[in-house]
Design a protein around this motif. Structure first.
Motif, PDB file in Angstrom:
ATOM      1  N   TRP A   1     -42.428 -38.034  11.403  1.00 22.79           N
ATOM      2  CA  TRP A   1     -43.325 -37.204  12.151  1.00 22.79           C
ATOM      3  C   TRP A   1     -44.668 -37.733  12.233  1.00 22.79           C
ATOM      4  N   ARG A   2     -45.246 -38.477  11.097  1.00 19.31           N
ATOM      5  CA  ARG A   2     -46.546 -39.283  11.454  1.00 19.31           C
ATOM      6  C   ARG A   2     -46.456 -39.996  12.150  1.00 19.31           C
ATOM      7  N   GLU A   3     -45.568 -41.092  12.350  1.00 19.88           N
ATOM      8  CA  GLU A   3     -45.111 -42.113  13.266  1.00 19.88           C
ATOM      9  C   GLU A   3     -45.265 -41.632  14.572  1.00 19.88           C
ATOM     10  N   LEU A   4     -44.359 -40.478  14.800  1.00 18.25           N
ATOM     11  CA  LEU A   4     -44.558 -40.063  16.487  1.00 18.25           C
ATOM     12  C   LEU A   4     -45.970 -39.438  16.739  1.00 18.25           C
ATOM     13  N   ALA A   5     -46.530 -39.315  16.024  1.00 17.11           N
ATOM     14  CA  ALA A   5     -47.821 -38.533  16.169  1.00 17.11           C
ATOM     15  C   ALA A   5     -48.843 -39.849  16.806  1.00 17.11           C
ATOM     16  N   SER A   6     -48.280 -41.217  16.438  1.00 20.44           N
ATOM     17  CA  SER A   6     -49.185 -42.322  17.085  1.00 20.44           C
ATOM     18  C   SER A   6     -49.140 -42.222  18.652  1.00 20.44           C
ATOM     19  N   VAL A   7     -47.763 -41.621  18.988  1.00 17.87           N
ATOM     20  CA  VAL A   7     -47.421 -41.622  20.512  1.00 17.87           C
ATOM     21  C   VAL A   7     -47.847 -40.098  21.176  1.00 17.87           C
ATOM     22  N   LEU A   8     -47.592 -39.127  20.410  1.00 14.03           N
ATOM     23  CA  LEU A   8     -47.740 -37.873  21.057  1.00 14.03           C
ATOM     24  C   LEU A   8     -47.974 -36.799  19.858  1.00 14.03           C
ATOM     25  N   ASP A   9     -48.198 -35.814  20.196  1.00 17.09           N
ATOM     26  CA  ASP A   9     -48.472 -34.791  19.162  1.00 17.09           C
ATOM     27  C   ASP A   9     -47.119 -34.049  19.015  1.00 17.09           C
ATOM     28  N   PRO A  10     -46.491 -34.313  17.616  1.00 12.29           N
ATOM     29  CA  PRO A  10     -45.148 -33.723  17.496  1.00 12.29           C
ATOM     30  C   PRO A  10     -45.290 -32.229  17.420  1.00 12.29           C
ATOM     31  N   ASP A  11     -46.168 -31.634  16.895  1.00 11.54           N
ATOM     32  CA  ASP A  11     -46.190 -30.205  16.676  1.00 11.54           C
ATOM     33  C   ASP A  11     -46.333 -29.552  18.046  1.00 11.54           C
ATOM     34  N   GLU A  12     -46.841 -30.407  19.101  1.00 12.10           N
ATOM     35  CA  GLU A  12     -46.899 -29.655  20.654  1.00 12.10           C
ATOM     36  C   GLU A  12     -45.786 -30.022  21.440  1.00 12.10           C
ATOM     37  N   HIS A  13     -45.158 -31.222  21.122  1.00 10.77           N
ATOM     38  CA  HIS A  13     -44.188 -31.675  22.145  1.00 10.77           C
ATOM     39  C   HIS A  13     -42.721 -31.794  21.423  1.00 10.77           C
ATOM     40  N   VAL A  14     -42.537 -31.637  20.061  1.00 13.98           N
ATOM     41  CA  VAL A  14     -40.997 -31.755  19.531  1.00 13.98           C
ATOM     42  C   VAL A  14     -40.734 -30.526  18.567  1.00 13.98           C
ATOM     43  N   THR A  15     -39.648 -30.500  19.137  1.00 15.52           N
ATOM     44  CA  THR A  15     -38.852 -29.232  18.185  1.00 15.52           C
ATOM     45  C   THR A  15     -37.815 -30.109  16.947  1.00 15.52           C
ATOM     46  N   PRO A  16     -38.200 -29.878  15.912  1.00 12.37           N
ATOM     47  CA  PRO A  16     -37.375 -30.526  14.802  1.00 12.37           C
ATOM     48  C   PRO A  16     -35.977 -29.657  14.372  1.00 12.37           C
ATOM     49  N   VAL A  17     -34.856 -30.200  14.633  1.00 10.57           N
ATOM     50  CA  VAL A  17     -33.801 -29.585  14.453  1.00 10.57           C
ATOM     51  C   VAL A  17     -32.827 -30.170  13.238  1.00 10.57           C
ATOM     52  N   THR A  18     -32.546 -29.540  12.352  1.00 12.45           N
ATOM     53  CA  THR A  18     -31.895 -30.409  11.193  1.00 12.45           C
ATOM     54  C   THR A  18     -30.449 -29.578  11.178  1.00 12.45           C
TER      55      THR A  18
END
Ligand code: 13P
Ligand code: SF4
Length: 365
Positions: free
Chosen positions: A117-134
């Motif tokens: 999640w932190r590494e994704l944040a270097s590309v885009l804001d995950p909380d705004e653009h990514v839904t985590p699905v487990t």
């Protein structure tokens, strides 16, 4: 009052027939105070004692609805955790052998997912653009992560529906831990293969470029089931050559190539229902765990149906297999004597967040 637990030592060497007898006696003593939930992969000598059987979705719904004091889960660790989270606070969830885990669930953990999640944040804001699905095959703290970040849980029977829900929230999905279920479900929704990328948690930025991440609709965690990866397209090809009229049915934890070459793909409950509802005298090749396949073959043979296991080698879920009659007898006798053993209790703060993600799933499926 809690009394000293009966040690497992005297059960270890118990003959199977004696273990069966002691299970029956302990169950009679416990009556309605204990309910036995059994996953379809359980071995026959345990499965026969089940009050309720099912796939992960059915069992999680029923765990939430049961009124028994003790929920004895003959399955694997994450299933007993879900039962604990969804049941009432006074109910107790029990796993007869604490070593019954799920190797796929262990392929993702909170530290690795948080790093992703932190590494994704270097590309885009995950909380705004990514839904985590487990996938439900995951530890409670990962379900809690999804609850906390606007995400959701899915099972093998509702994954495409859950992806639809997820894309209605944000334009990308991070799917863990099973890449195969994620890929197959994405494919069923019409997502092109080049918009589904694999995140390798052992590599920086998952081994992906920023461009690949920006373009991806689904980021698939590099995880898989060691049982279902044994099934191969060549086993299907051989079956089709030998039995051109036969049907092939597989679990979505199988590889994409196996799923694509199957006539039907579905959860354990769907596999059982589809074959049982199939026409008499039909032949089936089944790509899922051996205990289920052997039991199904026995059940439908009176209708002239032939059920074959897909792999050439024996592949069982070795962790499910750990719940044996000896552990079940030990657990039930302890409960009947007033000792709670092998309780699965998810810490309250984690359970509350995991429940958010599970309830989103139950509402959406
Ligand atoms: P089901 O939900 O289809 O029962 O699958 C659970 C599982 O662990 C399959 O490997
Ligand atoms: Fe986990 Fe695979 Fe066993 Fe299912 S069959 S419980 S995914 S290890």
């Amino acid at each position: 009052m809690q009394v000293a637990a009966i040690s497992f030592d005297q059960f270890n060497a118990l003959a199977d027939a004696d273990a069966q007898e002691r299970i029956r006696a302990a169950r009679a003593a416990l009556g309605a105070r204990a309910v036995l939930l059994c996953h379809h992969y359980q071995r026959a000598d345990v499965y026969r004692h089940a009050d309720i059987t099912g796939d992960s979705l059915k069992l999680s719904r029923l765990a939430a609805g049961t009124s028994a004091e003790y929920i004895v889960f003959c399955g694997v660790h994450f299933m007993a955790e879900v039962a604990d989270i969804l049941s009432r606070p006074e109910q107790i969830s029990i796993l007869p052998d604490l070593a019954a885990g799920c190797s796929m669930a262990d392929m993702a953990n909170r530290a690795k997912v948080e790093r992703c999640w932190r590494e994704l944040a270097s590309v885009l804001d995950p909380d705004e653009h990514v839904t985590p699905v487990t996938y439900i095959n995951s530890a409670a703290d990962l379900k809690a992560f999804c609850g906390e970040h606007g995400g959701i849980v899915c099972t093998s029977s509702n994954a495409p529906k859950i992806l639809q829900w997820s894309f209605a929230q944000r334009e990308k999905v991070l799917f863990f831990p099973d890449q195969h279920l994620g890929r197959w479900s994405g494919h069923k929704m019409g997502i092109p293969m080049d918009e589904m990328v694999v995140w390798n948690p052992d590599l920086e930025l998952g081994g992906l470029t920023t461009e690949q991440i920006r373009k991806a609709k689904i980021i698939l965690w590099y995880g898989y089931c060691s049982v279902h990866q044994m099934f191969q397209p060549r086993q299907i090809e051989r079956f089709r050559q030998q039995h051109p009229d036969g049907f092939v049915i597989s679990h979505p934890e199988c590889s994409f190539e196996v799923c694509r070459n199957s006539d039907y793909v579905g959860s354990t409950e769907t596999i059982l229902r589809t074959v049982k509802e199939g026409a008499p005298n039909t032949r089936w090749l089944v790509g899922t765990e051996l205990n289920l396949v052997e039991r199904l073959a026995e059940e439908v043979k009176a209708e002239g149906k032939t059920v074959q296991f897909m792999a050439d080698t024996v592949c069982m879920c070795s962790t499910m297999q750990r719940i044996d009659p000896q552990h079940l007898a030990w657990t039930l006798e302890n409960l009947a004597a007033g000792n709670i053993v092998n309780r699965i209790a998810v810490p309250a703060h984690e359970a509350a967040l995991a429940k958010v993600a599970l309830e989103r799933m139950l509402a959406a499926s």
